[in-house]
Design an enzyme around this catalytic site. Structure first.
Site, PDB file in Angstrom:
ATOM      1  N   ARG A 108       0.808  -1.210   0.000  1.00 11.36           N
ATOM      2  CA  ARG A 108       0.000   0.000   0.000  1.00 11.36           C
ATOM      3  C   ARG A 108       0.851   1.275   0.000  1.00 11.36           C
ATOM      4  O   ARG A 108       0.329   2.391   0.036  1.00 11.36           O
ATOM      5  CB  ARG A 108      -0.934  -0.003   1.205  1.00 11.36           C
ATOM      6  CG  ARG A 108      -2.057   1.014   1.118  1.00 11.36           C
ATOM      7  CD  ARG A 108      -2.969   0.920   2.328  1.00 11.36           C
ATOM      8  NE  ARG A 108      -3.842   2.066   2.452  1.00 11.36           N
ATOM      9  CZ  ARG A 108      -4.988   2.221   1.814  1.00 11.36           C
ATOM     10  NH1 ARG A 108      -5.407   1.277   1.007  1.00 11.36           N
ATOM     11  NH2 ARG A 108      -5.726   3.301   1.976  1.00 11.36           N
ATOM     12  N   TYR A 111       0.233   4.585  -2.220  1.00 12.05           N
ATOM     13  CA  TYR A 111      -0.730   5.662  -1.936  1.00 12.05           C
ATOM     14  C   TYR A 111      -0.115   6.737  -1.039  1.00 12.05           C
ATOM     15  O   TYR A 111      -0.018   7.911  -1.426  1.00 12.05           O
ATOM     16  CB  TYR A 111      -1.991   5.082  -1.293  1.00 12.05           C
ATOM     17  CG  TYR A 111      -3.062   6.133  -1.089  1.00 12.05           C
ATOM     18  CD1 TYR A 111      -3.819   6.592  -2.166  1.00 12.05           C
ATOM     19  CD2 TYR A 111      -3.301   6.680   0.167  1.00 12.05           C
ATOM     20  CE1 TYR A 111      -4.790   7.570  -1.990  1.00 12.05           C
ATOM     21  CE2 TYR A 111      -4.263   7.656   0.348  1.00 12.05           C
ATOM     22  CZ  TYR A 111      -5.010   8.098  -0.727  1.00 12.05           C
ATOM     23  OH  TYR A 111      -5.956   9.069  -0.555  1.00 12.05           O
ATOM     24  N   ARG A 152     -13.946   1.486   0.307  1.00  8.73           N
ATOM     25  CA  ARG A 152     -13.613   2.025   1.615  1.00  8.73           C
ATOM     26  C   ARG A 152     -14.613   1.535   2.651  1.00  8.73           C
ATOM     27  O   ARG A 152     -15.686   1.038   2.323  1.00  8.73           O
ATOM     28  CB  ARG A 152     -13.546   3.549   1.558  1.00  8.73           C
ATOM     29  CG  ARG A 152     -12.266   4.057   0.911  1.00  8.73           C
ATOM     30  CD  ARG A 152     -12.270   5.532   0.652  1.00  8.73           C
ATOM     31  NE  ARG A 152     -13.127   5.879  -0.482  1.00  8.73           N
ATOM     32  CZ  ARG A 152     -13.183   7.099  -1.009  1.00  8.73           C
ATOM     33  NH1 ARG A 152     -12.449   8.072  -0.489  1.00  8.73           N
ATOM     34  NH2 ARG A 152     -13.961   7.334  -2.046  1.00  8.73           N
ATOM     35  N   VAL A 153     -14.260   1.701   3.908  1.00 11.77           N
ATOM     36  CA  VAL A 153     -14.924   0.936   4.962  1.00 11.77           C
ATOM     37  C   VAL A 153     -16.415   1.252   5.120  1.00 11.77           C
ATOM     38  O   VAL A 153     -17.241   0.335   5.193  1.00 11.77           O
ATOM     39  CB  VAL A 153     -14.175   1.105   6.309  1.00 11.77           C
ATOM     40  CG1 VAL A 153     -14.155   2.551   6.777  1.00 11.77           C
ATOM     41  CG2 VAL A 153     -14.774   0.212   7.368  1.00 11.77           C
ATOM     42  N   PHE A 157     -19.477  -1.386   4.451  1.00 12.48           N
ATOM     43  CA  PHE A 157     -20.350  -1.826   5.531  1.00 12.48           C
ATOM     44  C   PHE A 157     -21.810  -1.567   5.197  1.00 12.48           C
ATOM     45  O   PHE A 157     -22.689  -2.372   5.515  1.00 12.48           O
ATOM     46  CB  PHE A 157     -19.982  -1.106   6.831  1.00 12.48           C
ATOM     47  CG  PHE A 157     -18.707  -1.600   7.474  1.00 12.48           C
ATOM     48  CD1 PHE A 157     -17.865  -2.487   6.823  1.00 12.48           C
ATOM     49  CD2 PHE A 157     -18.336  -1.169   8.747  1.00 12.48           C
ATOM     50  CE1 PHE A 157     -16.698  -2.945   7.401  1.00 12.48           C
ATOM     51  CE2 PHE A 157     -17.175  -1.619   9.344  1.00 12.48           C
ATOM     52  CZ  PHE A 157     -16.346  -2.503   8.670  1.00 12.48           C
ATOM     53  N   GLY A 173     -10.377  -5.977  14.033  1.00 10.05           N
ATOM     54  CA  GLY A 173     -11.272  -4.823  14.037  1.00 10.05           C
ATOM     55  C   GLY A 173     -10.922  -3.796  15.087  1.00 10.05           C
ATOM     56  O   GLY A 173     -11.714  -2.897  15.373  1.00 10.05           O
ATOM     57  N   HIS A 237      -3.814   3.123  13.379  1.00 16.02           N
ATOM     58  CA  HIS A 237      -4.581   4.183  14.033  1.00 16.02           C
ATOM     59  C   HIS A 237      -4.455   5.484  13.244  1.00 16.02           C
ATOM     60  O   HIS A 237      -3.401   5.778  12.684  1.00 16.02           O
ATOM     61  CB  HIS A 237      -4.079   4.398  15.460  1.00 16.02           C
ATOM     62  CG  HIS A 237      -4.035   3.127  16.268  1.00 16.02           C
ATOM     63  ND1 HIS A 237      -5.172   2.522  16.742  1.00 16.02           N
ATOM     64  CD2 HIS A 237      -2.991   2.354  16.652  1.00 16.02           C
ATOM     65  CE1 HIS A 237      -4.834   1.421  17.402  1.00 16.02           C
ATOM     66  NE2 HIS A 237      -3.515   1.291  17.351  1.00 16.02           N
TER      67      HIS A 237
END
Length: 269
Positions: A108, A111, A152-153, A157, A173, A237
């Site tokens: 990654r 990016y 994306r998250v 979801f 998670g 984080h």
């Protein structure tokens, strides 16, 4: 962003590759520009292979082309970077002058590293070309209007809830994020461009509501089935220090995560 600028009385000359305007095209030449917002970058964290090279090009060649365009037009320039430039630093919240703990070899890395390069080039034009520039670092922006297949998250979801499918979360998670609603983010971007005292400055734009990905999942759907998966190279984080945006832009987010998710979920009905 376009709707907001037009509402404020600005004429938006051009936008987005879908309109045939590729920032990586050296022949792209737009005249009579007063302000140039450079947000161009593919974002698809679940499909590294498809977007890695276009992402690096948009943030390097594309940034160079846009800076040159701004210079030719004597236009103010705004570069949208990313919270990923901080890397995996454990010292939260991130301040704009914190050094990033990053690598160039992870899957990654394309990016965060390309965004860092875009920042460096933007600041080079500020230092050496006397261009009026500013940089914003968004922290997980979400809201109505995201692509239907966005990986994306939050949209992932939302789709899982709507389709009653298993929700996949990375590792346990326990990674933490803050999420900023699109309207708040756009307000910060507009202020960063038009407020005085922003030339040469960098601003974190995000929320202070820190939440784990598992907590986010249960907030979106408390009954959803969860399965753990692994996606490499992601930060553990992310949390911004927004003191600078408060002091210079008089900006802070107003839409809570709970409210933002409720509004976004309605768009999935």
């Amino acid at each position: 962003m376009i709707k907001r600028l037009e509402k404020d009385g600005h004429e938006v000359i051009g936008w987005d590759i879908i309109n045939g305007q590729d920032v990586c095209d050296p022949a792209l030449n737009v005249k009579n520009i007063d302000y140039l917002f450079h947000l161009a970058c593919p974002v698809d964290p679940a499909h590294y292979q498809e977007v890695a090279i276009p992402t690096m090009l948009a943030s390097s060649v594309g940034t160079y082309n846009m800076l040159e365009l701004a210079k030719k037009n004597n236009a103010k320039f705004l570069y949208v970077s990313s919270s990923e430039v901080y890397g995996d630093s454990t010292q939260l919240p991130y301040k704009e002058d914190d050094p990033g703990i990053v690598n160039t070899w992870g899957e990654r890395a394309y990016y965060g590293e390309s965004k860092r390069f875009g920042e460096m080039m933007t600041m080079a034009y500020y230092h050496y070309m006397d261009l009026d520039v500013r940089i914003v670092r968004p922290f997980n922006i979400y809201g109505i209007g995201m692509r239907q297949n966005d990986s994306r998250v939050i949209p992932s979801f939302m789709r899982a809830r709507k389709e009653e499918k298993i929700l996949f979360i990375n590792d346990s998670g326990q990674s933490t994020r803050t999420f900023c609603y699109i309207d708040d983010f756009i307000e910060g971007v507009v202020r960063a461009m038009f407020y005085p005292g922003t030339n040469g400055e960098i601003f974190n734009l995000g929320s202070k509501e820190l939440i784990t990905i598992l907590q986010l999942a249960t907030m979106i759907d408390s009954n959803i089935s969860i399965q753990k998966t692994t996606r490499t190279g992601e930060q553990k984080h992310r949390q911004p220090d927004i003191t600078k945006a408060k002091d210079i832009l008089d900006w802070e987010p107003y839409v809570s995560l709970k409210k933002g998710l409720e509004v976004m979920w309605k768009s999935y009905q």
